[in-house]
Design a protein around this motif. Sequence first.
Motif, mmCIF file in Angstrom:
data_model
loop_
_atom_site.group_PDB
_atom_site.id
_atom_site.type_symbol
_atom_site.label_atom_id
_atom_site.label_comp_id
_atom_site.label_asym_id
_atom_site.label_seq_id
_atom_site.Cartn_x
_atom_site.Cartn_y
_atom_site.Cartn_z
ATOM 1 N N GLN A 198 0.737 -1.009 0.054
ATOM 2 C CA GLN A 198 0.204 -0.570 -0.197
ATOM 3 C C GLN A 198 0.689 1.027 0.036
ATOM 4 O O GLN A 198 0.711 2.035 -0.838
ATOM 5 N N VAL A 199 1.513 1.435 1.028
ATOM 6 C CA VAL A 199 3.063 2.320 1.104
ATOM 7 C C VAL A 199 3.426 2.764 -0.863
ATOM 8 O O VAL A 199 3.366 3.718 -1.047
ATOM 9 N N ILE A 200 3.998 1.707 -1.307
ATOM 10 C CA ILE A 200 4.927 1.448 -2.485
ATOM 11 C C ILE A 200 3.212 2.714 -3.424
ATOM 12 O O ILE A 200 3.640 3.402 -4.239
ATOM 13 N N LYS A 201 2.457 2.271 -2.993
ATOM 14 C CA LYS A 201 1.035 2.547 -4.278
ATOM 15 C C LYS A 201 1.224 4.083 -3.606
ATOM 16 O O LYS A 201 0.901 4.802 -4.910
ATOM 17 N N TRP A 202 0.786 4.539 -2.926
ATOM 18 C CA TRP A 202 0.636 5.832 -1.945
ATOM 19 C C TRP A 202 1.961 6.968 -2.518
ATOM 20 O O TRP A 202 1.826 7.669 -2.162
ATOM 21 N N ASP A 203 3.148 5.685 -2.833
ATOM 22 C CA ASP A 203 4.449 6.609 -2.669
ATOM 23 C C ASP A 203 4.757 7.540 -4.003
ATOM 24 O O ASP A 203 5.823 6.399 -4.717
ATOM 25 N N GLN A 204 4.090 8.234 -4.412
ATOM 26 C CA GLN A 204 4.354 8.065 -6.309
ATOM 27 C C GLN A 204 5.472 8.801 -6.562
ATOM 28 O O GLN A 204 6.147 9.044 -7.771
ATOM 29 N N ASP A 205 6.229 9.566 -5.583
ATOM 30 C CA ASP A 205 7.695 10.220 -5.328
ATOM 31 C C ASP A 205 8.485 9.127 -5.560
ATOM 32 O O ASP A 205 9.939 9.283 -5.715
ATOM 33 N N GLU A 206 8.356 8.209 -5.002
ATOM 34 C CA GLU A 206 9.451 7.085 -4.854
ATOM 35 C C GLU A 206 9.898 7.443 -3.498
ATOM 36 O O GLU A 206 11.695 7.500 -3.902
ATOM 37 N N ALA A 207 10.241 8.119 -3.029
ATOM 38 C CA ALA A 207 10.875 8.901 -1.615
ATOM 39 C C ALA A 207 11.146 7.700 -0.801
ATOM 40 O O ALA A 207 12.151 7.898 -0.135
ATOM 41 N N LEU A 208 10.785 6.309 -0.633
ATOM 42 C CA LEU A 208 10.730 5.490 0.257
ATOM 43 C C LEU A 208 11.832 4.449 -0.636
ATOM 44 O O LEU A 208 10.899 3.536 -1.282
ATOM 45 N N LYS A 209 12.370 3.885 0.467
ATOM 46 C CA LYS A 209 13.199 2.370 0.359
ATOM 47 C C LYS A 209 12.963 1.582 0.859
ATOM 48 O O LYS A 209 12.119 1.917 2.031
ATOM 49 N N PHE A 210 12.082 0.587 0.852
ATOM 50 C CA PHE A 210 11.772 -1.543 1.786
ATOM 51 C C PHE A 210 13.203 -1.634 2.294
ATOM 52 O O PHE A 210 14.071 -2.510 1.149
ATOM 53 N N SER A 211 13.471 -2.754 3.361
ATOM 54 C CA SER A 211 14.185 -4.026 3.449
ATOM 55 C C SER A 211 13.800 -4.664 4.468
ATOM 56 O O SER A 211 12.962 -3.591 5.447
ATOM 57 N N GLY A 212 13.412 -5.811 4.273
ATOM 58 C CA GLY A 212 13.400 -6.077 5.452
ATOM 59 C C GLY A 212 13.875 -6.823 6.612
ATOM 60 O O GLY A 212 15.522 -6.137 6.913
ATOM 61 N N LEU A 213 13.560 -6.695 8.134
ATOM 62 C CA LEU A 213 13.390 -6.578 9.533
ATOM 63 C C LEU A 213 14.985 -7.568 9.268
ATOM 64 O O LEU A 213 15.585 -7.727 9.827
ATOM 65 N N GLN A 214 14.201 -9.045 8.793
ATOM 66 C CA GLN A 214 15.624 -9.920 8.944
ATOM 67 C C GLN A 214 17.131 -9.804 7.975
ATOM 68 O O GLN A 214 18.179 -10.161 8.025
ATOM 69 N N SER A 215 16.727 -9.081 6.904
ATOM 70 C CA SER A 215 18.453 -8.655 6.461
ATOM 71 C C SER A 215 19.134 -8.182 7.188
ATOM 72 O O SER A 215 19.825 -7.638 7.988
ATOM 73 N N THR A 216 19.979 -8.831 6.370
ATOM 74 C CA THR A 216 21.724 -8.152 6.702
ATOM 75 C C THR A 216 21.727 -6.754 7.550
ATOM 76 O O THR A 216 22.450 -6.386 8.727
ATOM 77 N N PRO B 240 9.772 -8.728 -4.708
ATOM 78 C CA PRO B 240 8.974 -7.756 -4.791
ATOM 79 C C PRO B 240 9.072 -8.030 -6.767
ATOM 80 O O PRO B 240 9.262 -8.898 -7.446
ATOM 81 N N GLU B 241 7.292 -7.074 -7.507
ATOM 82 C CA GLU B 241 7.321 -7.338 -8.217
ATOM 83 C C GLU B 241 8.402 -6.517 -9.257
ATOM 84 O O GLU B 241 9.334 -5.808 -8.673
ATOM 85 N N PRO B 242 8.922 -6.827 -10.556
ATOM 86 C CA PRO B 242 10.273 -6.146 -11.377
ATOM 87 C C PRO B 242 9.995 -4.596 -11.437
ATOM 88 O O PRO B 242 11.473 -4.672 -10.719
ATOM 89 N N SER B 243 8.710 -4.143 -11.961
ATOM 90 C CA SER B 243 8.888 -2.369 -11.278
ATOM 91 C C SER B 243 9.137 -2.010 -10.049
ATOM 92 O O SER B 243 9.245 -0.784 -10.001
ATOM 93 N N GLU B 244 9.392 -2.751 -8.820
ATOM 94 C CA GLU B 244 9.623 -2.203 -7.507
ATOM 95 C C GLU B 244 10.665 -3.146 -7.490
ATOM 96 O O GLU B 244 11.017 -2.474 -5.770
ATOM 97 N N ALA B 245 11.293 -3.563 -7.937
ATOM 98 C CA ALA B 245 12.806 -4.295 -7.416
ATOM 99 C C ALA B 245 13.543 -3.210 -6.445
ATOM 100 O O ALA B 245 14.392 -3.214 -5.594
ATOM 101 N N GLY B 246 13.792 -2.143 -7.523
ATOM 102 C CA GLY B 246 14.858 -1.127 -7.395
ATOM 103 C C GLY B 246 14.737 -0.720 -6.222
ATOM 104 O O GLY B 246 15.963 0.258 -5.192
ATOM 105 N N ARG B 247 12.818 -0.540 -5.782
ATOM 106 C CA ARG B 247 13.075 -0.036 -4.622
ATOM 107 C C ARG B 247 13.552 -0.830 -3.051
ATOM 108 O O ARG B 247 13.369 -0.272 -1.482
ATOM 109 N N PHE B 248 14.076 -2.199 -3.305
ATOM 110 C CA PHE B 248 13.686 -2.551 -2.247
ATOM 111 C C PHE B 248 15.553 -2.978 -2.069
ATOM 112 O O PHE B 248 16.231 -3.178 -3.329
ATOM 113 N N VAL B 249 16.060 -2.247 -0.703
ATOM 114 C CA VAL B 249 17.400 -2.638 -0.666
ATOM 115 C C VAL B 249 18.429 -3.235 0.641
ATOM 116 O O VAL B 249 17.210 -3.807 1.237
#
Length: 139
Positions: free
Chosen positions: A29-47, A130-139
């Motif tokens: 939902q946040v990805i849909k809201w974030d039209q400017d792509e200001a946010l990136k995302f990462s799992g809490l379990q990531s290194t 993530p969807e291929p179009s959203e992959a760059g938002r996940f770090v």
Amino acid sequence: MNSQTFKPEDYPVVLFDSQCLICDGFVKQVIKWDQDEALKFSGLQSTKAIYEINRRGIPMPKDGSVVLLFEDRYATESDAVIEIVEITGTSSLLSTLLRKFPKIWRDSLYRWVAQNRYRFYKKRDHCPLPEPSEAGRFV
């Protein structure tokens, strides 16, 4: 900077429980809201997430929390949710209303949902891609 840290261009980054269906739905939902792509995302379990939580001494409730990381500060629980809503420009009315409630009430409700999330929805045994179009938002 080492490979365990986020880069300056990654901020602000939302750390979320990638095994939780509620959290995953929130991120979608946040990805849909974030039209400017200001946010990136990462799992809490990531290194990187684990490294940053430990390096910054972020107090994590036993049931976890969404964490919003900036280069120089962070927000957790209901404060993180409110700041995410504000960053995405979704609804100033919603963030204003949420801020009217005392933090202790907001965080108590947040913790209740966090404690019961696997009762409401099953826990995933893997992190969805993530969807291929959203992959760059996940770090």
